[in-house]
Design an enzyme around this catalytic site. Sequence first.
Site, mmCIF file in Angstrom:
data_model
loop_
_atom_site.group_PDB
_atom_site.id
_atom_site.type_symbol
_atom_site.label_atom_id
_atom_site.label_comp_id
_atom_site.label_asym_id
_atom_site.label_seq_id
_atom_site.Cartn_x
_atom_site.Cartn_y
_atom_site.Cartn_z
ATOM 1 N N ASP A 63 0.956 -1.093 -0.048
ATOM 2 C CA ASP A 63 0.020 0.077 -0.153
ATOM 3 C C ASP A 63 0.853 1.115 0.090
ATOM 4 O OD1 ASP A 63 -2.307 2.038 0.751
ATOM 5 O OD2 ASP A 63 -3.336 0.008 0.840
ATOM 6 N N HIS B 252 2.135 2.102 -3.182
ATOM 7 C CA HIS B 252 1.426 3.221 -3.948
ATOM 8 C C HIS B 252 1.962 4.566 -3.726
ATOM 9 C CE1 HIS B 252 -2.498 0.443 -2.974
ATOM 10 N NE2 HIS B 252 -1.396 -0.062 -3.952
#
Length: 433
Positions: free
Chosen positions: A248, A275
Amino acid sequence: MLGFSCRVFVLSVLLASTSGLAQDRRHVSEPGLPVSVCVTLTSSAQSKDDTQRLQDSINHCQPGAAVRLIAGAAGTGFVSGPLIMKSGVTLWLDRDAVLAATTNPLAYDNDGRCGTLDHKGNGCRPLILFNGTRGGGIVGEGIIDGQGGQPMIGHNETWWQLARRAQTEGSKQNIPRLIQIDHAHDITFYKVTLRNAPNFHMAMNAVQGATFWGVRIDTPAGARNTDGIDPGASQDVTIAHSFIRTGDDNVAIKAGSAGATRYISLIDNHFYWGHGLSIGSETVGGVSDVLVQGLTLDGTTSGLRIKSDASRGGLVSNVSFEHVCLRNNRRPIDFDTHYDAKAQGSKIPVFRDIVLRDVTGASGDLVMRGYDDTHQLSIMLDGVRFAPDAHWKIEFTEIQTGPGGVRPALLGKSQSAEVYAGCVGSWVTFPGS
């Protein structure tokens, strides 16, 4: 372009740098290893659960000293359930020492829900908790392994599979974070490796003073909700010389209803899959005074990212990105006030006083999207260079430029004198790869 509504101001001289203010206010230097050890513990093949002896050692250690973990015979490690840290006490993991999180959901359980899906979430305690502590931290070249990819005891799926199932079923997962830091002061993490967290690796709430130096975070790209380091409602935080790849956000700077996050420095870090470097999506408390200097983002989906929407927005201001290299990113720049396109509410996100200086990237979408004509995104670009096939997607944005200019060209703006050269010599392989 996204309904191009861009106001362009070409400056003949560079505006005064904000980086003198936008950073951790402490004088931060490389930490060292503890000089005082209260107890040394050695891993053993005979021990199946080390929780009690670890917690007893922490409880009886005097402030200013360390609990030192060293590796015993090959293949041995420490296995533990939740641990609560004490003020001034440091957990020191020697090289080759491994502290593995138990995969038994009952060990983390708050109210009978850990290891299940429901509509609440937050049903698990973290592996390691700093709550109201002052001083101390976790250091050494050892490893804390969350075992997120191992089957849960009594279940037929892993923590990560449970998280993915929650996504497909529209539920919330009850999964433990690896490390939680709440209402603490002056915490230090030095050289330690964090890997395979079931959920967030490092979550912070209302922390005053934290240093992460030489930390490695290593978790597969497909492991959902495994953020690297998340400062929330916190001040005076430095993340330096660290290496992060995760499933993430590599780092997510957040500010929810608990308060503002400000005075944050990220210096000479390397991010890989993940991310990207994010601010948000919770910004209602306000995020400000952030300095990012000397960062590579190699293979992150987004690169430099500020995200929020009308359900959780607030002011993001005085943010400087300097000397940044990006490649293999879908959206190297991703500043979006409509993070959730369906979000409704009156908490309008406003991004202003954002500076990109000496930022170099390859191809991909370059998104700068303000909320509306009344709530414009305000940004300055100075020496921003991307490959010729990169695409600007700009809406409700006021752009200023410094003498370094920008490439590819924007309407009404002079191009950078330098062309995209790919940041040759800046890329570093993840240590141990």
